[in-house]
Structure formats: C-alpha cells, structure tokens
Motif scaffolding. Structure first.
Motif, PDB file in Angstrom:
ATOM      1  N   MET A   1       0.840  -1.174   0.000  1.00 45.63           N
ATOM      2  CA  MET A   1       0.000   0.000   0.000  1.00 45.63           C
ATOM      3  C   MET A   1       0.884   1.236   0.000  1.00 45.63           C
ATOM      4  O   MET A   1       1.811   1.344   0.788  1.00 45.63           O
ATOM      5  CB  MET A   1      -0.901  -0.013   1.238  1.00 45.63           C
ATOM      6  N   SER A   2       0.608   2.162  -0.879  1.00 48.13           N
ATOM      7  CA  SER A   2       1.411   3.379  -1.001  1.00 48.13           C
ATOM      8  C   SER A   2       1.077   4.368   0.110  1.00 48.13           C
ATOM      9  O   SER A   2      -0.012   4.354   0.664  1.00 48.13           O
ATOM     10  CB  SER A   2       1.155   4.041  -2.347  1.00 48.13           C
ATOM     11  N   ALA A   3       2.062   5.240   0.370  1.00 49.91           N
ATOM     12  CA  ALA A   3       1.905   6.254   1.411  1.00 49.91           C
ATOM     13  C   ALA A   3       2.182   7.636   0.841  1.00 49.91           C
ATOM     14  O   ALA A   3       2.885   7.792  -0.154  1.00 49.91           O
ATOM     15  CB  ALA A   3       2.845   5.961   2.574  1.00 49.91           C
ATOM     16  N   CYS A   4       1.634   8.636   1.513  1.00 46.65           N
ATOM     17  CA  CYS A   4       1.774  10.032   1.110  1.00 46.65           C
ATOM     18  C   CYS A   4       2.066  10.864   2.347  1.00 46.65           C
ATOM     19  O   CYS A   4       1.532  10.601   3.429  1.00 46.65           O
ATOM     20  CB  CYS A   4       0.462  10.504   0.470  1.00 46.65           C
ATOM     21  N   CYS A   5       2.917  11.878   2.175  1.00 42.42           N
ATOM     22  CA  CYS A   5       3.130  12.860   3.235  1.00 42.42           C
ATOM     23  C   CYS A   5       2.926  14.256   2.665  1.00 42.42           C
ATOM     24  O   CYS A   5       2.763  14.432   1.456  1.00 42.42           O
ATOM     25  CB  CYS A   5       4.496  12.707   3.898  1.00 42.42           C
ATOM     26  N   PHE A   6       2.945  15.232   3.530  1.00 39.08           N
ATOM     27  CA  PHE A   6       2.576  16.597   3.169  1.00 39.08           C
ATOM     28  C   PHE A   6       3.609  17.589   3.703  1.00 39.08           C
ATOM     29  O   PHE A   6       4.076  17.439   4.834  1.00 39.08           O
ATOM     30  CB  PHE A   6       1.212  16.945   3.769  1.00 39.08           C
ATOM     31  N   PHE A   7       3.929  18.597   2.884  1.00 44.84           N
ATOM     32  CA  PHE A   7       4.791  19.701   3.300  1.00 44.84           C
ATOM     33  C   PHE A   7       4.192  20.994   2.762  1.00 44.84           C
ATOM     34  O   PHE A   7       3.808  21.045   1.589  1.00 44.84           O
ATOM     35  CB  PHE A   7       6.216  19.556   2.737  1.00 44.84           C
ATOM     36  N   GLY A   8       4.135  22.005   3.594  1.00 45.03           N
ATOM     37  CA  GLY A   8       3.616  23.282   3.126  1.00 45.03           C
ATOM     38  C   GLY A   8       4.056  24.419   4.017  1.00 45.03           C
ATOM     39  O   GLY A   8       4.428  24.221   5.177  1.00 45.03           O
TER      40      GLY A   8
END
Length: 153
Positions: A1-8
């Motif tokens: 299962m793929s994963a995602c992270c966030f930067f802003g």
C-alpha cells in the motif's frame, strides 16, 4: 500500500482546501494510497489533518497519522493525540535536529508528496526539493509553483 506525506508553508491560505481535498481523493481512488502522514507545524498541516479526518470517515480503509517530532507537551498546540505517532528512533535525536529527522522519516516512508510551495526557501521547500531529487511523485497545490523538476501538477 502506497503512502503520502505533506509539506507546506505555515502561512498557506485557506483557499487551498478544495485543491487539497481533490488531491487526496485522487490519491486514494486513482493511485491506491492508503496511508497518509502529516506534521503539526503550521496552517497547511492543520488543513491536512482536518481533511484526513473527513476522508477517513468517507474511506474507512485509509489510515493517517500526525507524526510528531517531539513528545507531546508545551511544543504542541493540540489537545487530542489520538491520531498522533512518534517515529521509532526519534527519542535518540537531539531536540535541535528532531524536525529535520522527522521530515526525513516522512520522505523515507512516502512515495507521494502533496505540498503547497510558493517560494524556494524554508523547510517545506527544502524537503520537497529532496523528494524531487529522490524521484518521488510531488503534487504542488500552489498555482504559481516555483519548483524545478519532478512530476509536478
């Protein structure tokens, strides 16, 4: 299962929310992403956390975690820690380097990065540039992207 992270950026405007929701929906339905990681340092992270709570109700098979760089205490504005985690090994990192260590952990754990980057300086831009160099799929929600290279939308 793929994963995602966030930067802003910490000063991300509220009008990013529709694009953020659309990106998360696409990652879940079109790319099979089932795990999401977000930090807790600023407006963008707060928008993401709120959106992920909503998406977990709509898509109960997904998981998300607010990944902390420090033990909960004075360093955080949150009272609810039910969706938080400390990455294994961070307890051995000097507090001065904890944010960097946590953000590098986010990159190692994720194949997809969703960001809101409108200038080239600062922590968010630094980690998104690292993601691009590592060949990660980066989705920048800022209409006036300043990033070079990579697979930006």
């Amino acid at each position: 299962m793929s994963a995602c992270c966030f930067f802003g950026h910490k000063d991300t405007p509220e009008d990013v929310k529709p694009a953020l929701h659309a990106a998360i929906e696409e990652l879940i339905t079109q790319h099979g992403v089932g795990v999401f990681y977000v930090g807790n340092q600023g407006t963008f992270d707060a928008y993401v956390r709120s959106a992920l709570r909503q998406f977990q109700e709509k898509h109960p098979h997904i998981r998300y975690a607010v990944v902390l760089a420090y033990m909960p205490g004075k360093q955080t504005e949150y009272d609810d820690f039910s969706d938080t985690m400390l990455p294994e090994g961070i307890e051995e990192v000097h507090p001065r380097y904890a944010l960097d260590w946590r953000n590098r952990w986010l990159l190692r754990a994720s194949q997809y990065i969703v960001c809101y980057i409108h200038h080239r300086w600062g922590g968010a831009a630094k980690y998104v540039q690292m993601a691009l160099r590592q060949g990660k799929t980066v989705i920048n929600l800022c209409a006036n992207s300043v990033l070079d290279g990579g697979s930006l939308k």
